[in-house]
Design a protein around this motif. Structure first.
Motif, PDB file in Angstrom:
ATOM      1  N   GLU A  79       3.610  -9.604  -3.130  1.00 36.07           N
ATOM      2  CA  GLU A  79       2.624 -10.032  -4.129  1.00 36.07           C
ATOM      3  C   GLU A  79       1.294  -9.327  -3.901  1.00 36.07           C
ATOM      4  OE1 GLU A  79       0.828 -14.140  -6.102  1.00 36.07           O
ATOM      5  OE2 GLU A  79       2.277 -14.232  -4.458  1.00 36.07           O
ATOM      6  N   ASP A  80       0.885  -9.221  -2.638  1.00 34.92           N
ATOM      7  CA  ASP A  80      -0.351  -8.507  -2.323  1.00 34.92           C
ATOM      8  C   ASP A  80      -0.241  -7.041  -2.711  1.00 34.92           C
ATOM      9  OD1 ASP A  80      -1.468 -10.798  -1.359  1.00 34.92           O
ATOM     10  OD2 ASP A  80      -1.183 -10.309   0.764  1.00 34.92           O
ATOM     11  N   SER A  81       0.929  -6.460  -2.458  1.00 30.44           N
ATOM     12  CA  SER A  81       1.129  -5.048  -2.776  1.00 30.44           C
ATOM     13  C   SER A  81       1.072  -4.804  -4.278  1.00 30.44           C
ATOM     14  CB  SER A  81       2.483  -4.578  -2.235  1.00 30.44           C
ATOM     15  OG  SER A  81       2.502  -4.611  -0.829  1.00 30.44           O
ATOM     16  N   MET A  82       1.661  -5.708  -5.056  1.00 29.96           N
ATOM     17  CA  MET A  82       1.620  -5.568  -6.507  1.00 29.96           C
ATOM     18  C   MET A  82       0.191  -5.669  -7.028  1.00 29.96           C
ATOM     19  SD  MET A  82       3.983  -7.490  -9.247  1.00 29.96           S
ATOM     20  CE  MET A  82       3.215  -8.162 -10.693  1.00 29.96           C
ATOM     21  N   SER A  83      -0.551  -6.610  -6.486  1.00 31.93           N
ATOM     22  CA  SER A  83      -1.957  -6.762  -6.874  1.00 31.93           C
ATOM     23  C   SER A  83      -2.751  -5.529  -6.475  1.00 31.93           C
ATOM     24  CB  SER A  83      -2.543  -8.009  -6.198  1.00 31.93           C
ATOM     25  OG  SER A  83      -3.916  -8.126  -6.486  1.00 31.93           O
ATOM     26  N   ARG A  84      -2.444  -4.995  -5.304  1.00 31.71           N
ATOM     27  CA  ARG A  84      -3.137  -3.803  -4.815  1.00 31.71           C
ATOM     28  C   ARG A  84      -2.870  -2.611  -5.732  1.00 31.71           C
ATOM     29  NH1 ARG A  84      -1.123   0.375  -2.234  1.00 31.71           N
ATOM     30  NH2 ARG A  84       0.838  -0.694  -1.802  1.00 31.71           N
ATOM     31  N   ARG A  86      -1.999  -2.583  -8.965  1.00 34.51           N
ATOM     32  CA  ARG A  86      -2.677  -2.744 -10.258  1.00 34.51           C
ATOM     33  C   ARG A  86      -4.175  -2.505 -10.128  1.00 34.51           C
ATOM     34  NH1 ARG A  86      -0.258  -5.108 -14.578  1.00 34.51           N
ATOM     35  NH2 ARG A  86       1.919  -5.743 -14.348  1.00 34.51           N
ATOM     36  N   GLN A  87      -4.751  -3.043  -9.072  1.00 34.43           N
ATOM     37  CA  GLN A  87      -6.190  -2.898  -8.871  1.00 34.43           C
ATOM     38  C   GLN A  87      -6.559  -1.442  -8.600  1.00 34.43           C
ATOM     39  OE1 GLN A  87      -7.766  -5.399  -5.800  1.00 34.43           O
ATOM     40  NE2 GLN A  87      -9.888  -4.749  -6.104  1.00 34.43           N
ATOM     41  N   ALA A  88      -5.757  -0.784  -7.765  1.00 37.44           N
ATOM     42  CA  ALA A  88      -6.051   0.605  -7.422  1.00 37.44           C
ATOM     43  C   ALA A  88      -5.933   1.535  -8.623  1.00 37.44           C
ATOM     44  CB  ALA A  88      -5.109   1.071  -6.313  1.00 37.44           C
ATOM     45  N   MET A  89      -5.000   1.234  -9.525  1.00 35.84           N
ATOM     46  CA  MET A  89      -4.729   2.107 -10.666  1.00 35.84           C
ATOM     47  C   MET A  89      -5.497   1.740 -11.918  1.00 35.84           C
ATOM     48  SD  MET A  89      -2.538   4.453  -9.689  1.00 35.84           S
ATOM     49  CE  MET A  89      -1.914   5.053 -11.274  1.00 35.84           C
ATOM     50  N   LEU A 258      -7.065   6.261  -3.623  1.00 37.85           N
ATOM     51  CA  LEU A 258      -7.436   5.018  -4.320  1.00 37.85           C
ATOM     52  C   LEU A 258      -7.187   3.787  -3.470  1.00 37.85           C
ATOM     53  CD1 LEU A 258      -5.906   5.849  -7.828  1.00 37.85           C
ATOM     54  CD2 LEU A 258      -8.273   6.190  -7.076  1.00 37.85           C
ATOM     55  N   ASN A 259      -6.695   3.993  -2.268  1.00 36.69           N
ATOM     56  CA  ASN A 259      -6.365   2.855  -1.393  1.00 36.69           C
ATOM     57  C   ASN A 259      -7.482   2.509  -0.437  1.00 36.69           C
ATOM     58  OD1 ASN A 259      -5.896   5.396  -0.199  1.00 36.69           O
ATOM     59  ND2 ASN A 259      -4.562   4.517   1.360  1.00 36.69           N
ATOM     60  N   LYS A 260      -8.648   3.094  -0.638  1.00 42.08           N
ATOM     61  CA  LYS A 260      -9.779   2.839   0.276  1.00 42.08           C
ATOM     62  C   LYS A 260     -10.487   1.535  -0.094  1.00 42.08           C
ATOM     63  CE  LYS A 260     -10.418   7.786   0.993  1.00 42.08           C
ATOM     64  NZ  LYS A 260     -11.299   8.946   0.816  1.00 42.08           N
TER      65      LYS A 260
END
Length: 260
Positions: A79-84, A86-89, A258-260
């Motif tokens: 769930e955290d990865s999915m949110s990450r 969407r947020q990053a992109m 984008l992962n910073k």
């Protein structure tokens, strides 16, 4: 005089008929990466006629993707990865063809991120590049090549020239945007056996790396993902299953920083 006129009219009619036939064949070629229309319809039905997956399904596939290609933020929670993701992109744009359509069709990304057309090639997406330049995204991801193999008659020189110009034009219009290139998703052996011209994908991928090297751009190696995981192909051997998308998204986010 009358006889000559009739001959001239017959000649013009014959030339017009040949021209119409050529145009119709060209349209069929351009829309299909050198695949006949009946084949296109079948492939698109397989690849694109589905309902978006529910959250649980998406989370499970992201979790599996994390096992294959871990993200750099240390999160293993789906769930955290999915949110990450969407947020990053959220402030980026992806331009591409029917494979790019899958990012939104499978529910991984929203419409505002995806600028795509089924059967898209570099010669048919001027409007998408213009819209992307106006939006001035944080990062522009470009996924082209499969349809260009047919459209440009396997001419890597034309592909390089057109691709480089479109990138240059975009960078002039949106100089603060990063640009990241995706390699062509490799067709399966069975797809290549049916359409031998598709074997040229590797030559086109080398051109993509050449362009990236000249312009100092990052490249996401989708070819490696499919070679490592051939089961991610759809039955047509050209399109990809939904499980492909979280894997490549993780790579895109890392390559674009984008992962910073």
């Amino acid at each position: 005089m009358v006889k000559n006129k009739k001959l001239f009219i017959t000649f013009i009619f014959f030339v017009a008929l040949l021209l119409i036939t050529f145009i119709l064949n060209l349209i069929d070629w351009n829309g299909s990466a050198n695949v006949k229309k009946s084949k296109i319809d079948k492939e698109l039905k397989v690849a694109l006629e589905y309902s978006p997956k529910d959250i649980a399904d998406l989370q499970q596939e992201i979790e599996e993707a994390e096992k294959l290609y871990p993200s750099t933020n240390g999160s293993n929670d789906a769930e955290d990865s999915m949110s990450r993701i969407r947020q990053a992109m959220d402030n980026s744009i992806i331009i591409g063809d029917s494979i790019t359509e899958g990012f939104k069709a499978y529910g991984y990304l929203d419409d505002n991120v995806i600028y795509s057309k089924i059967g898209a090639s570099l010669t048919t997406v001027d409007d998408l590049f213009e819209s992307a330049a106006e939006a001035k995204p944080e990062c522009l991801f470009l996924a082209f090549g499969m349809n260009d193999i047919g459209n440009l008659a396997a001419s890597t020189e034309n592909f390089e020239k057109i691709y480089a110009k479109k990138i240059n034009d975009f960078m002039k219009s949106s100089p603060k945007s990063k640009v990241v290139l995706l390699t062509i998703v490799p067709p399966s052996d069975s797809a290549i056996s049916q359409k031998p011209i598709l074997k040229n994908y590797d030559k086109y991928n080398k051109v993509i790396y050449k362009i990236a090297d000249k312009k100092k751009l990052q490249v996401v190696d989708t070819a490696k993902i499919l070679k490592d995981n051939p089961d991610l192909h759809e039955p047509d051997g050209i399109h990809v299953r939904s499980s492909f998308y979280p894997i490549v998204l993780n790579q895109m986010i890392v390559k674009a920083g984008l992962n910073k």
